[in-house]
Design an enzyme around this catalytic site. Structure first.
Site, PDB file in Angstrom:
ATOM      1  N   ASP A  92     -17.575  -6.370   1.506  1.00 51.85           N
ATOM      2  CA  ASP A  92     -17.351  -7.746   1.060  1.00 51.85           C
ATOM      3  C   ASP A  92     -18.560  -8.574   1.505  1.00 51.85           C
ATOM      4  O   ASP A  92     -19.445  -8.073   2.193  1.00 51.85           O
ATOM      5  CB  ASP A  92     -16.029  -8.282   1.601  1.00 51.85           C
ATOM      6  CG  ASP A  92     -16.032  -8.402   3.110  1.00 51.85           C
ATOM      7  OD1 ASP A  92     -17.064  -8.074   3.743  1.00 51.85           O
ATOM      8  OD2 ASP A  92     -15.018  -8.825   3.663  1.00 51.85           O
ATOM      9  N   ASP A 268      -8.092  -3.257  -3.298  1.00 54.74           N
ATOM     10  CA  ASP A 268      -8.102  -2.980  -1.868  1.00 54.74           C
ATOM     11  C   ASP A 268      -7.017  -3.846  -1.266  1.00 54.74           C
ATOM     12  O   ASP A 268      -6.684  -4.905  -1.811  1.00 54.74           O
ATOM     13  CB  ASP A 268      -9.439  -3.379  -1.227  1.00 54.74           C
ATOM     14  CG  ASP A 268      -9.507  -4.875  -0.982  1.00 54.74           C
ATOM     15  OD1 ASP A 268      -9.734  -5.619  -1.943  1.00 54.74           O
ATOM     16  OD2 ASP A 268      -9.281  -5.314   0.158  1.00 54.74           O
ATOM     17  N   CYS A 306       6.053  13.647  -1.332  1.00 52.06           N
ATOM     18  CA  CYS A 306       4.693  13.358  -0.843  1.00 52.06           C
ATOM     19  C   CYS A 306       4.077  14.609  -0.220  1.00 52.06           C
ATOM     20  O   CYS A 306       4.744  15.331   0.518  1.00 52.06           O
ATOM     21  CB  CYS A 306       4.767  12.218   0.174  1.00 52.06           C
ATOM     22  SG  CYS A 306       3.166  11.791   0.872  1.00 52.06           S
ATOM     23  N   CYS A 308       1.350  14.559   1.778  1.00 44.54           N
ATOM     24  CA  CYS A 308       0.450  14.196   2.872  1.00 44.54           C
ATOM     25  C   CYS A 308       0.751  15.027   4.120  1.00 44.54           C
ATOM     26  O   CYS A 308       1.815  15.629   4.246  1.00 44.54           O
ATOM     27  CB  CYS A 308       0.545  12.697   3.182  1.00 44.54           C
ATOM     28  SG  CYS A 308       1.865  12.239   4.299  1.00 44.54           S
ATOM     29  N   CYS A 311       4.087  13.995   5.861  1.00 47.93           N
ATOM     30  CA  CYS A 311       5.320  14.430   5.188  1.00 47.93           C
ATOM     31  C   CYS A 311       5.477  15.947   5.186  1.00 47.93           C
ATOM     32  O   CYS A 311       6.596  16.458   5.165  1.00 47.93           O
ATOM     33  CB  CYS A 311       5.362  13.895   3.758  1.00 47.93           C
ATOM     34  SG  CYS A 311       5.632  12.116   3.710  1.00 47.93           S
ATOM     35  N   HIS A 337       0.270   8.681   6.014  1.00 49.73           N
ATOM     36  CA  HIS A 337       1.221   8.666   4.900  1.00 49.73           C
ATOM     37  C   HIS A 337       0.988   7.483   3.958  1.00 49.73           C
ATOM     38  O   HIS A 337       0.931   7.652   2.739  1.00 49.73           O
ATOM     39  CB  HIS A 337       2.677   8.643   5.396  1.00 49.73           C
ATOM     40  CG  HIS A 337       3.613   8.351   4.271  1.00 49.73           C
ATOM     41  ND1 HIS A 337       3.957   9.297   3.320  1.00 49.73           N
ATOM     42  CD2 HIS A 337       4.182   7.180   3.867  1.00 49.73           C
ATOM     43  CE1 HIS A 337       4.710   8.730   2.400  1.00 49.73           C
ATOM     44  NE2 HIS A 337       4.869   7.452   2.704  1.00 49.73           N
TER      45      HIS A 337
HETATM   46 ZN    ZN Z   1       3.596  11.318   3.061  1.00 51.90          ZN
END
Ligand code: ZN
Length: 371
Positions: A92, A268, A306, A308, A311, A337
């Site tokens: 930015d 963002d 999920c 990730c 998870c 996550h």
């Molecule tokens: Zn997850």
């Protein structure tokens, strides 16, 4: 070196999918960019970011200029090597933090004078110095210095701020052009508060200056959702189709769906990272508050669909325990996550656009909500 190409367009909405080419590799849009304020996405490593699917992250000019400063980052030839993130970075302009964080920010004919929130030292941020700082940070995408108005801002206040923003955009463009360095792109920022008429003027005159891409700033600052969408809807169609369009600092998954529908490409927001540290987990079913006693013995992961790291390996009961015990691992696992969720959610939007199934994706998203 910077290029953008639209590769698919929804026939039902203004949504589109594209690819941005940067000096540090491609970015597929629509894209969600995790925020790395001080040169790190809080609590997780670059390797974890990559595993979350992140393609590009944000750095904050104001913070990195004050600390660690130019001498340190220049030794590493920019932020990528300093923080060990070798993919694209967007920075930015520093303007938002100067007006929201620094002490005694005061607009002068040159730019904005302010005092550091860290040690009270005096500084002057001008369009030219903002480009210079983003230059030594080696951002792949730089932003023009702008003045964001708070909500509510009167028509007159918003007009004045947008006039300053436009003047600064011209000076940023001049400073950028004079470097003759094309590996860094420069985006202009549309301001104008929640006044669609001002946003339209702002978008049109910025488009005439011909930037690498365009952003809408000053949204999600407390205005009602319908006003945010009206404002974005007024400006987005006036920005050139062949340039990426970035909505700064927004928002919740449902906001991202609506904004992608209006033709936005880049987002963002601190929501996934900040809320992770506050014990909130975003899932397809809705937002989980991990402190809820309901999860005390729950063996399931936050989101069964999920993929990730969190998870795949941990239960809600364990995450709740870590968070209540204030274990540092809680912040890391929750952040992994949430970042994964946001990045993949926007990736799914992209896939829905590619398959021209945006409306059915949106319908399914709302049908899955339970919490
Ligand atoms: Zn997850």
């Amino acid at each position: 070196m910077f290029k953008f190409k639209v590769v698919a367009e929804s026939t039902q909405t203004r949504a589109r999918a594209g690819v941005i080419q940067t000096a540090h590799g491609p970015v597929e849009t629509p894209v969600f960019m995790p925020v790395g304020t001080l040169g790190s996405v809080k609590s997780i490593t670059p390797e974890e970011l990559v595993a979350c699917g992140a393609q590009i992250i944000l750095g904050n000019t104001y913070h990195l200029y004050l600390r660690p400063g130019r001498d340190v980052i220049s030794r590493f030839h920019g932020l990528h090597r300093f923080m060990n993130w070798h993919h694209p970075i967007l920075t930015d302009s520093g303007g938002f933090q100067v007006f929201s964080l620094a002490k005694l920010a005061r607009i002068t004919p040159e730019g904005v004078a302010f005092q550091s929130h860290i040690d009270g030292s005096s500084h002057l941020l001008t369009p030219e110095t903002s480009i210079e700082i983003q230059g030594w940070l080696d951002a792949d995408i730089m932003m023009c210095l702008d003045q964001c108005t708070a909500y509510p801002a009167s028509f007159e206040e918003a007009r004045k701020a947008d006039d300053i923003t436009f003047e600064w955009a011209r000076r940023c463009k001049g400073a950028w052009t004079s470097t003759g360095d094309e590996h860094q792109a420069l985006f202009g920022i549309v301001q104008g508060g929640v006044h669609p008429e001002l946003r339209r003027t702002s978008a049109q005159r910025l488009a005439d200056l011909d930037f690498s891409g365009y952003a809408l700033g000053g949204l999600s600052v407390g205005e009602p959702l319908d006003r945010m969408l009206d404002t974005a809807g007024a400006a987005l169609p006036l920005l050139p189709r062949e340039k990426p369009k970035y909505i700064m600092g927004v928002g919740r998954p449902e906001d991202l769906i609506d904004l992608v529908c209006l033709g936005a490409d880049m987002f963002d927001c601190v929501l996934p990272t900040r809320n992770a540290r506050n014990g909130q987990l975003f899932t397809a079913r809705g937002t989980i508050t991990i402190t809820n006693a309901w999860y005390r013995q729950d063996p399931d992961p936050p989101d069964k669909a999920c993929t990730c790291y969190t998870c795949r390996n941990y239960s809600l009961a364990y995450l709740r325990h870590l968070f209540l015990a204030r274990e540092l691992l809680a912040y890391r696992l929750n952040t992994i996550h949430n970042v994964h969720y946001f990045v993949h959610f926007v990736r799914q939007l992209r896939e829905a656009i590619m398959a021209d199934e945006f409306e059915s994706f949106k319908k399914r998203f709302y049908e899955n909500r339970e919490i």
